[in-house]
Structures are given as C-alpha cells and as structure tokens.
Scaffold this motif. Structure first.
Motif, PDB file in Angstrom:
ATOM      1  N   UNK A 327       0.831  -1.199   0.000  1.00 44.59           N
ATOM      2  CA  UNK A 327       0.000   0.000   0.000  1.00 44.59           C
ATOM      3  C   UNK A 327       0.868   1.253   0.000  1.00 44.59           C
ATOM      4  N   UNK A 328       1.984   1.186   0.706  1.00 38.63           N
ATOM      5  CA  UNK A 328       2.910   2.322   0.702  1.00 38.63           C
ATOM      6  C   UNK A 328       3.429   2.572  -0.705  1.00 38.63           C
ATOM      7  N   UNK A 329       3.738   1.502  -1.400  1.00 34.86           N
ATOM      8  CA  UNK A 329       4.290   1.636  -2.756  1.00 34.86           C
ATOM      9  C   UNK A 329       3.253   2.159  -3.734  1.00 34.86           C
ATOM     10  N   UNK A 330       2.010   2.000  -3.395  1.00 42.08           N
ATOM     11  CA  UNK A 330       0.946   2.465  -4.273  1.00 42.08           C
ATOM     12  C   UNK A 330       0.505   3.885  -3.997  1.00 42.08           C
ATOM     13  N   UNK A 331       1.095   4.522  -2.993  1.00 42.88           N
ATOM     14  CA  UNK A 331       0.709   5.893  -2.647  1.00 42.88           C
ATOM     15  C   UNK A 331       1.348   6.897  -3.600  1.00 42.88           C
ATOM     16  N   UNK A 332       0.953   8.144  -3.452  1.00 42.47           N
ATOM     17  CA  UNK A 332       1.442   9.203  -4.340  1.00 42.47           C
ATOM     18  C   UNK A 332       2.965   9.273  -4.364  1.00 42.47           C
ATOM     19  N   UNK A 333       3.571   9.281  -3.182  1.00 40.74           N
ATOM     20  CA  UNK A 333       5.026   9.430  -3.100  1.00 40.74           C
ATOM     21  C   UNK A 333       5.745   8.122  -3.360  1.00 40.74           C
TER      22      UNK A 333
END
Length: 365
Positions: A327-333
């Motif tokens: 999910x972190x990798x799929x965020x904007x940043x």
C-alpha cells in the motif's frame, strides 16, 4: 482555537526582501511539502515570523520547490519602499548620488530575488552581501543574508549575522525580532551539528513567546523535538512532538480562508514523529497503535505505511507487513525512498530502532 506567537505578536513579520509584494512560500507552509495525506518531505519553515525546521538532516538544507513552501526571506522591506528608506551616505551627498544609491540597492535586491527563485543560494548570498556593503548596518540585508546563508550551507556566517542582529536589539522591547533571530540561528547551529547550542536557542525562542503571553509556535516545538532526538533524548523529543501536534490541532493561526489543511498537516506530521519516537522508547505496541491512528487520518502517507510494515514485521505479522508495504508503494510518493536506509536514517531521520526494523523487513523483499 488558540493563537500562536508565530502569527501574532512574538515573531510577527509581514513583508519581504527577496520577493516584493508577496511572501516566498517555501518548504512547507504551513507545512511545506506536507499536503494532507501525502508523503512528507523534509521541510524548513519560516512561519510568518520564526524560522525553524521539521526533520531536516543536520548539515543539509532541502532543495526549495518553486511553489515556495514558506517564506524564507520575510523581512521588513520591499522594492516599493526600499527607495524611500535609502539615504545618502553623507549629509552633503547630492540628490543624484542618492538616486544612484537607490538604483544600486534595487538592482541588488532584484538580483538576490532572482537568484533565490532559481535556487542559486550562493548567488543570492553574494548579492545580499553586496547589499550589506552598499548599505552598511541595515538589518534587513543582514537578516536576509543570514537566512539565505543557511540554504547555501554557510552556517558559520549565518550564525555570525544572527549574533550581530541579536546584539543590536533589546529582547524585552523587541521580542518578535529576538525570537526570529534565535530560531534562525538555531537552524544554522543544527547545520553544524551543534545540538546544545541549537537547543538553547530554541528554548530561548519559546521563552520569548511565553514572556509575550503567547502560546508556543508548534513548528518551533517540533524543531526542538528534532534536536532532542539528535541528542538521544527520545523521551524529551516525544514530549515535544506530542505538544506540537496538540498545538497544531488547536491553533487558528494556520488557516487559509476556510481551509485548515496547514494546521491538520502539521498535526499529522508531529503525531507521526511522536509515534516513531515511542518505538525508539521500546513500546512497539503503543507505537503501532499510534501509527495506525495517524495512517487513518492521512491514508496516503507512504511514511506511515512503511513504518507500519516495519512494526508489523518485527512482531511476526508478515502478511500484514507485506500488505502495508504494498500500500505504501501504491501511494502518491511511493515507497522508493524507504528502500534507501540512508534516506530513512539521515534525511527522514527515523529513530535507530525503526531503521533497524525496516532493515529487517527489507531483507525479505
């Protein structure tokens, strides 16, 4: 809602040197690159009055985005008024000489503004130095050079300029300027890893606010937390981070019209710092709960999702850790920066315990 000294009273300031007619919005903001729910980048702030930072690596000043996250050069001058303030160098100077002096100052001011806007801090520093030479003793130029000097990593010279400015005022009569100069010098001290000196100046800045009857500026409180963390005082750092979050949450000084984005972003970022500090203090369960709470408030934060992945993995929740990381990798940043432990340790400045947990997790990726 409470009023903070950063926006009223202590530390107040309204006009600019490097950009006439507008404040240069830089690194933050209200919270610089902290758009609500997005990845936070290292930020430094001049919150309408007091310079300080949120998670700058020591010795490194982040690149200034063209959106101008906060006002770096908020000083008491503009192109429209500087000419009126210029005086001939002697009582017998001619009107023509005075006009020439004014023209020189205006040209150098524009040169400094243009250099700053293109992020050429060395050139901006040189232009401001020439302004200091052309108009000796003018505190506007000295303060501008001190501020830009931090961006140019000329920390010793900035410290000297701030010290000169402090020596020229009575803090009992001009607490706002004293707070501003102290906070700016603290930031320069951080660039030299001079933590005790930076802490003393941040303490003095907050004391000036209290003496003036104002609440502490949450940016300054968070900045002091960073210094305490650098001194391995994680309990003190967490105390400051929590207080900063509380102050942000209750402060009306960060509104922009009906929007409270800046205030909420500040509260989220300070709460993130507090949660990470709790992990360093050994309370992984408590840290996990706090990170989860922050993530619910800022679901697009790759920073907190990466932290959650590290915390989950450290307690054997491998599947949950993998999900949080994805999910972190799929965020904007994205999660790319969090694969670089040097970034996490030195730039984002996670506490050692959290860096170790992330390292363990990344070994399985």
């Amino acid at each position: 809602m409470a009023t903070t000294a950063a926006h009223h009273g202590v530390g107040g300031c309204s006009s600019t040197i490097l950009h006439p007619q507008r404040q240069l919005r830089r690194r933050g903001s209200g919270v610089g690159d902290l758009k609500r729910g997005t990845q936070a980048q290292p930020s430094r702030v001049y919150a309408a009055a007091v310079i300080h930072h949120i998670h700058n690596p020591p010795g490194q000043v982040p690149r200034q985005p063209r959106s101008r996250r906060d006002a770096l050069a908020a000083l008491v001058a503009s192109v429209q008024v500087v000419g009126a303030a210029v005086k001939p160098s002697s009582a017998s100077a001619s009107a023509g000489a005075a006009a020439m002096d004014t023209e020189v100052l205006l040209r150098l001011q524009r040169e400094a503004a243009a250099a700053f806007d293109r992020q050429d801090f060395g050139a901006a520093f040189q232009a401001l130095s020439r302004l200091c030479d052309a108009d000796p003793g003018n505190p506007n130029w000295i303060e501008g050079r001190a501020q830009v000097g931090v961006d140019a990593k000329r920390f010793e010279e900035s410290i000297g300029d701030y010290t000169t400015l402090l020596a020229a005022i009575d803090p009992k009569k001009d607490g706002g300027s004293a707070a501003r100069f102290r906070a700016g010098r603290a930031l320069a001290y951080e660039g030299l890893y001079a933590w005790p000196l930076a802490l003393a100046d941040y303490d003095a800045t907050l004391a000036l606010a209290a003496d003036g009857g104002f609440l502490p500026d949450p940016y300054i409180v968070n900045a002091r937390g960073n210094v305490r963390a650098s001194m391995d005082d994680w309990a003190g750092a967490r105390e400051d981070y929590r207080e900063s979050a509380r102050l942000f949450q209750g402060s009306k000084g960060f509104r922009s019209g009906a929007s409270t984005t800046q205030r909420l972003d500040g509260a989220v970022y300070a709460a993130s710092n507090a949660a990470l500090a709790l992990a360093q203090l050994g309370d992984d369960a408590g840290a996990t709960k706090e990170v989860e709470a922050v993530m619910r408030r800022a679901p697009n934060s790759a920073d907190m999702r990466a932290a959650l992945a590290a915390l989950y993995y450290s307690t054997g929740r491998v599947a949950a850790a993998e999900e949080a990381w994805d999910q972190a990798c799929g965020r904007n940043a994205g999660c790319g920066k969090y694969k670089d432990l040097d970034y996490v340790r030195r730039i984002r400045r996670w506490p050692p315990a959290m860096v170790a947990k992330l390292d363990d997790f990344l070994k399985i990726k």
